[in-house]
Design an enzyme around this catalytic site. Structure first.
Site, PDB file in Angstrom:
ATOM      1  N   GLY A 156      67.840 -84.819-100.261  1.00  0.00           N
ATOM      2  CA  GLY A 156      67.520 -85.386 -98.952  1.00  0.00           C
ATOM      3  C   GLY A 156      66.115 -84.975 -98.550  1.00  0.00           C
ATOM      4  O   GLY A 156      65.257 -84.737 -99.398  1.00  0.00           O
ATOM      5  N   ARG A 157      65.886 -84.890 -97.241  1.00  0.00           N
ATOM      6  CA  ARG A 157      64.519 -84.602 -96.801  1.00  0.00           C
ATOM      7  C   ARG A 157      64.076 -83.191 -97.195  1.00  0.00           C
ATOM      8  O   ARG A 157      62.928 -82.972 -97.553  1.00  0.00           O
ATOM      9  CB  ARG A 157      64.403 -84.799 -95.286  1.00  0.00           C
ATOM     10  CG  ARG A 157      64.250 -86.282 -94.971  1.00  0.00           C
ATOM     11  CD  ARG A 157      63.879 -86.513 -93.532  1.00  0.00           C
ATOM     12  NE  ARG A 157      65.081 -86.648 -92.713  1.00  0.00           N
ATOM     13  CZ  ARG A 157      65.076 -87.085 -91.455  1.00  0.00           C
ATOM     14  NH1 ARG A 157      63.929 -87.389 -90.873  1.00  0.00           N
ATOM     15  NH2 ARG A 157      66.190 -87.196 -90.776  1.00  0.00           N
ATOM     16  N   ARG A 235      74.319 -74.687 -96.037  1.00  0.00           N
ATOM     17  CA  ARG A 235      75.434 -74.171 -95.245  1.00  0.00           C
ATOM     18  C   ARG A 235      76.237 -73.212 -96.115  1.00  0.00           C
ATOM     19  O   ARG A 235      76.457 -73.477 -97.302  1.00  0.00           O
ATOM     20  CB  ARG A 235      76.363 -75.308 -94.796  1.00  0.00           C
ATOM     21  CG  ARG A 235      75.723 -76.324 -93.865  1.00  0.00           C
ATOM     22  CD  ARG A 235      75.450 -75.756 -92.486  1.00  0.00           C
ATOM     23  NE  ARG A 235      74.957 -76.782 -91.569  1.00  0.00           N
ATOM     24  CZ  ARG A 235      73.846 -76.655 -90.838  1.00  0.00           C
ATOM     25  NH1 ARG A 235      73.102 -75.567 -90.932  1.00  0.00           N
ATOM     26  NH2 ARG A 235      73.486 -77.603 -90.010  1.00  0.00           N
ATOM     27  N   GLU A 264      79.071 -66.668 -90.569  1.00  0.00           N
ATOM     28  CA  GLU A 264      77.934 -66.056 -89.867  1.00  0.00           C
ATOM     29  C   GLU A 264      78.345 -65.549 -88.490  1.00  0.00           C
ATOM     30  O   GLU A 264      79.147 -66.200 -87.832  1.00  0.00           O
ATOM     31  CB  GLU A 264      76.803 -67.102 -89.736  1.00  0.00           C
ATOM     32  CG  GLU A 264      76.292 -67.531 -91.097  1.00  0.00           C
ATOM     33  CD  GLU A 264      75.307 -68.695 -91.046  1.00  0.00           C
ATOM     34  OE1 GLU A 264      74.877 -69.067 -89.944  1.00  0.00           O
ATOM     35  OE2 GLU A 264      74.981 -69.217 -92.115  1.00  0.00           O
ATOM     36  N   HIS A 282      70.017 -66.681 -91.292  1.00  0.00           N
ATOM     37  CA  HIS A 282      69.931 -68.118 -90.976  1.00  0.00           C
ATOM     38  C   HIS A 282      68.622 -68.431 -90.261  1.00  0.00           C
ATOM     39  O   HIS A 282      68.628 -68.888 -89.100  1.00  0.00           O
ATOM     40  CB  HIS A 282      71.133 -68.585 -90.153  1.00  0.00           C
ATOM     41  CG  HIS A 282      71.397 -70.077 -90.301  1.00  0.00           C
ATOM     42  ND1 HIS A 282      72.655 -70.622 -90.273  1.00  0.00           N
ATOM     43  CD2 HIS A 282      70.546 -71.123 -90.494  1.00  0.00           C
ATOM     44  CE1 HIS A 282      72.557 -71.942 -90.421  1.00  0.00           C
ATOM     45  NE2 HIS A 282      71.291 -72.257 -90.553  1.00  0.00           N
TER      46      HIS A 282
END
Lengths: 316, 316
Positions: A156-157, A235, A264, A282
């Site tokens: 993806g991006r 993730r 998390e 994160h």
């Protein structure tokens, strides 16, 4: 406008102080104490709230929407829609916005984590600060980064921004994505495990949508092998974290750079005690400029909604 | 060949065990206990030694050559000739070799140090391992790396390899080098301080030859400024280390990534106590593959010399 006319917004989690301050000048804000009981947290205000701020990692469930019958807009600070019920939002006519301005920073994070693990930067810094160099010790050599084989899970991006960077390090780039991206020109593999088998560095950049739990499992890590480095900037739940802990502990893989975790902010104690991992809280998009820009997008979307104008970064 | 016929070599510092083992099969090796007293260290063998292994950081002075009247070859494990007296070598007909195979790794090191400091990777890892995330803390954001202005001091082989990498991060690249490199196409500045003033990241990649002591001084660091990050993968003595300690301590610059120091392996205690620096024990070229290749070049040069063949990587 009298106080009673002010539009009311629900605030989920710790939103940026500057955003809350700017919104507070025009709207009445209600901090939600418990995501599991939005109605109870807000009391009578739940019936008046017309907008909400949340984070992708919390998202916005159908139950949360049900607790806010007048809800019209949800603004997510970040990207990733895996915990936001888009179908429920569409049904209720709720619009959802994200802050799609973090791809470059996350790609940077992926590069630095891979380099840091392979070149032993964080562990070398720890070793030096502990006095081992001054005492005459010799630090262990790392693994070369340039010219190696990089496997990207998810083109993806973020994956594309990452690949562009890795090309400058003369890396051979392959990828796996259930939705092939023929325009990128990199070799597409048939599965994550096949990609891992042909990679020195395996980068997880996939979206965490339905059906993605544990897409990186013990088999994929075994395929990456004892000279392989695994990097996760996506993730935590995309990885079987127990298998990952086993893999870095047993030398099934060489090491890992991890920005995200399954639960998390809790990180398995076994990882905290390892030398061959680099652990981040994160922080993939956590630069001043990007976080400021993300906050600005939240404000602009709320302002546009409030004024009946087209939203800036609307998802549904 | 009887033992007395074996060619004798002097060994300076801790050379790679694999290299010593391979050479020991054919040559008689003498470890030099004190670089300041080569003759005393070797005793009668000093008169028989015909070759020597050293490191660039120690080098080979005229006095060391004088202690070894039959010396024909000095092999340096690494690059950088600032501590080897090439004029004295030429006078005596001593050939000198280096291991010019480390540029890519050193360029990688420069990138990862800059990214690590700006994105707070090592300090973030430390913060997480100390339990602050699990305790509900919020980590500080870092500085964006991509798209910023990079200043490169020294546009040699490492500088060029670095610039190529930084381009993929959409960085604007400028440089200063007393010998301009018009072929690179980057903007040339008139001095290090001028370059620093226009840079977010200042990379020191210069050779450490004569007249280069403290080319980065307090003025250059002040010009880099409070948002600037300084990276040194060259030589410690190129920087006024006291000014550098002051700059990172007082916020004159944002932080520093340092692989080299003025008095290795001693690192100023003030740096060891700072959060905004990343410190490495001179590991710029320390990857398994490069170190193995460097050792191979030492062996090949010694073998070629021994057999009267052209050397592989001869400097003089």
């Amino acid at each position: 406008m009298s106080t009673s006319d002010r539009v009311e917004l629900a605030v989920i989690g710790r939103q940026r102080p500057a955003v809350l301050e700017a919104l507070g000048a025009e709207f009445t804000l209600h901090q939600v104490a418990s995501v599991d009981d939005v109605a109870g947290s807000l009391g009578p205000a739940a019936g008046r709230v017309r907008g909400a701020l949340s984070f992708p990692m919390v998202g916005f469930s159908a139950a949360m929407m049900d607790a806010l019958p007048k809800l019209e807009i949800v603004t997510l600070y970040g990207v990733g829609l895996e915990r936001t019920d888009l179908a429920a939002a569409r049904e209720r006519g709720v619009v959802v916005t994200t802050t799609p301005v973090l791809y470059e920073d996350v790609a940077d994070t992926a590069v630095v984590l891979a380099m840091d693990v392979s070149r032993r930067i964080t562990s070398g810094d720890r070793w030096l600060r502990a006095g081992h160099w001054a005492a005459g010790g010799q630090a262990a050599s790392g693994r070369r980064f340039s010219g190696k084989r990089a496997g990207i899970l998810g083109m993806g991006r973020i994956g594309r921004a990452l690949a562009k960077r890795l090309e400058a390090f003369d890396m051979q780039i392959g990828y796996y994505d259930p939705r092939p991206a023929p325009d990128v020109g990199y070799r597409l593999y048939g599965s994550g495990a096949e990609l891992a088998r042909e990679s020195d560095f395996l980068f997880l950049c996939a979206a965490g949508g339905p059906g993605t739990r544990h897409v990186v499992d013990a088999e994929t890590l075994a395929a990456l092998g004892p000279d392989g480095v695994f990097v996760n900037v996506a993730r935590g739940w995309l990885v079987d974290e127990r298998a990952l802990v086993d893999a870095v502990t047993n030398g099934t893989i060489a090491g890992a750079g991890l920005d995200v975790f399954d639960d998390e902010p809790n990180v398995p104690q076994a990882l905290i005690e390892m030398e061959n991992v680099v652990l981040q809280p994160h922080m993939g998009s956590a630069t001043h400029v990007t976080r400021t820009e993300m906050g600005r997008l939240v404000l602009e979307n709320v302002a546009a909604w409030s004024e009946g104008k087209p939203l800036v970064t609307q998802v549904v």
